[in-house]
Design a protein around this motif. Sequence first.
Motif, mmCIF file in Angstrom:
data_model
loop_
_atom_site.group_PDB
_atom_site.id
_atom_site.type_symbol
_atom_site.label_atom_id
_atom_site.label_comp_id
_atom_site.label_asym_id
_atom_site.label_seq_id
_atom_site.Cartn_x
_atom_site.Cartn_y
_atom_site.Cartn_z
ATOM 1 N N ILE A 57 0.849 -1.200 0.000
ATOM 2 C CA ILE A 57 0.000 0.000 0.000
ATOM 3 C C ILE A 57 0.883 1.248 0.000
ATOM 4 O O ILE A 57 1.756 1.398 0.849
ATOM 5 C CB ILE A 57 -0.937 0.013 1.222
ATOM 6 C CG1 ILE A 57 -1.824 -1.229 1.228
ATOM 7 C CG2 ILE A 57 -1.778 1.278 1.245
ATOM 8 C CD1 ILE A 57 -2.712 -1.341 2.452
ATOM 9 N N SER A 58 0.677 2.126 -0.960
ATOM 10 C CA SER A 58 1.478 3.339 -1.083
ATOM 11 C C SER A 58 1.392 4.183 0.182
ATOM 12 O O SER A 58 0.304 4.433 0.710
ATOM 13 C CB SER A 58 0.998 4.158 -2.279
ATOM 14 O OG SER A 58 1.721 5.367 -2.386
ATOM 15 N N GLY A 59 2.568 4.586 0.683
ATOM 16 C CA GLY A 59 2.627 5.435 1.862
ATOM 17 C C GLY A 59 2.599 4.683 3.181
ATOM 18 O O GLY A 59 2.728 5.300 4.242
ATOM 19 N N GLN A 60 2.459 3.354 3.123
ATOM 20 C CA GLN A 60 2.426 2.546 4.348
ATOM 21 C C GLN A 60 3.780 1.854 4.534
ATOM 22 O O GLN A 60 4.124 0.947 3.790
ATOM 23 C CB GLN A 60 1.310 1.508 4.288
ATOM 24 C CG GLN A 60 1.096 0.761 5.595
ATOM 25 C CD GLN A 60 -0.101 -0.169 5.518
ATOM 26 O OE1 GLN A 60 -0.139 -1.126 4.744
ATOM 27 N NE2 GLN A 60 -1.113 0.119 6.322
ATOM 28 N N PHE A 61 4.516 2.299 5.536
ATOM 29 C CA PHE A 61 5.853 1.763 5.785
ATOM 30 C C PHE A 61 5.838 0.850 7.012
ATOM 31 O O PHE A 61 5.050 1.037 7.941
ATOM 32 C CB PHE A 61 6.860 2.899 5.998
ATOM 33 C CG PHE A 61 7.177 3.656 4.745
ATOM 34 C CD1 PHE A 61 8.331 3.388 4.027
ATOM 35 C CD2 PHE A 61 6.314 4.647 4.275
ATOM 36 C CE1 PHE A 61 8.625 4.086 2.870
ATOM 37 C CE2 PHE A 61 6.596 5.350 3.115
ATOM 38 C CZ PHE A 61 7.763 5.069 2.410
ATOM 39 N N SER A 62 6.738 -0.132 7.008
ATOM 40 C CA SER A 62 6.831 -1.075 8.120
ATOM 41 C C SER A 62 8.275 -1.510 8.303
ATOM 42 O O SER A 62 9.139 -1.245 7.459
ATOM 43 C CB SER A 62 5.947 -2.302 7.863
ATOM 44 O OG SER A 62 6.363 -2.983 6.693
#
Length: 214
Positions: free
Chosen positions: A160-165
């Motif tokens: 998902i664009s913009g979702q970092f982990s």
Amino acid sequence: MLSYSLYMLTAVAVLLMTCHTPCKCSGIPGLSGRGGLKGQPRLPSLIGSPKGPPGRDGLPWLRGLFYSLDSNLHNVLVNLQLRLSRLEGVLALNGKIKEAGEKIFASNGKEVDFESALESCEEAGGTLATPTNEEENKAILDIVKQYNRYAYLGIREGEISGQFSYIKGMALNYTKWHQYEPNGKGTEKCVEMYTDGSWNDKKCNLYRLTICEF
């Protein structure tokens, strides 16, 4: 048995070694060659007695062998602990390592792409530096300032664009994004640390400083 802190220091020493030939540790079972330094230490598996009563598996001599090894290995580990304590002092004095909580951060000074940096850290028994709180972020920043180079962090953008982990897929519980960042909108999958300690999303094929955590 090697403590967690001793294991981490051993991994840091491997990361900082400039010689890439296999180490010869024939006097320390389980540490010969480079393989014994990757992942969990092999040495503790030699200490103690095998499962089950003597003779149950048809090898009654094993228990006596393990007990005799235990005494010798204890002496080896005491000497190893002393040398690693000295190494920790020297590295800390020279600014080569930084500690934050239970983590130790170190850099080999090399600038490579994200995958190469991650591989170097994993080969040394650690992973890419991943700040989970302000203290850890500051420790990593100290190394970034020392080399005056941006550094990759162990954080990536997901599907998902913009979702970092974190590298292992867990959601971030701490962030330090620079103003208006992240703004790559799916085109910048990796994260770098600026020389002010803030973060920026960036492409993964650029060369950045390698900083590992143990």
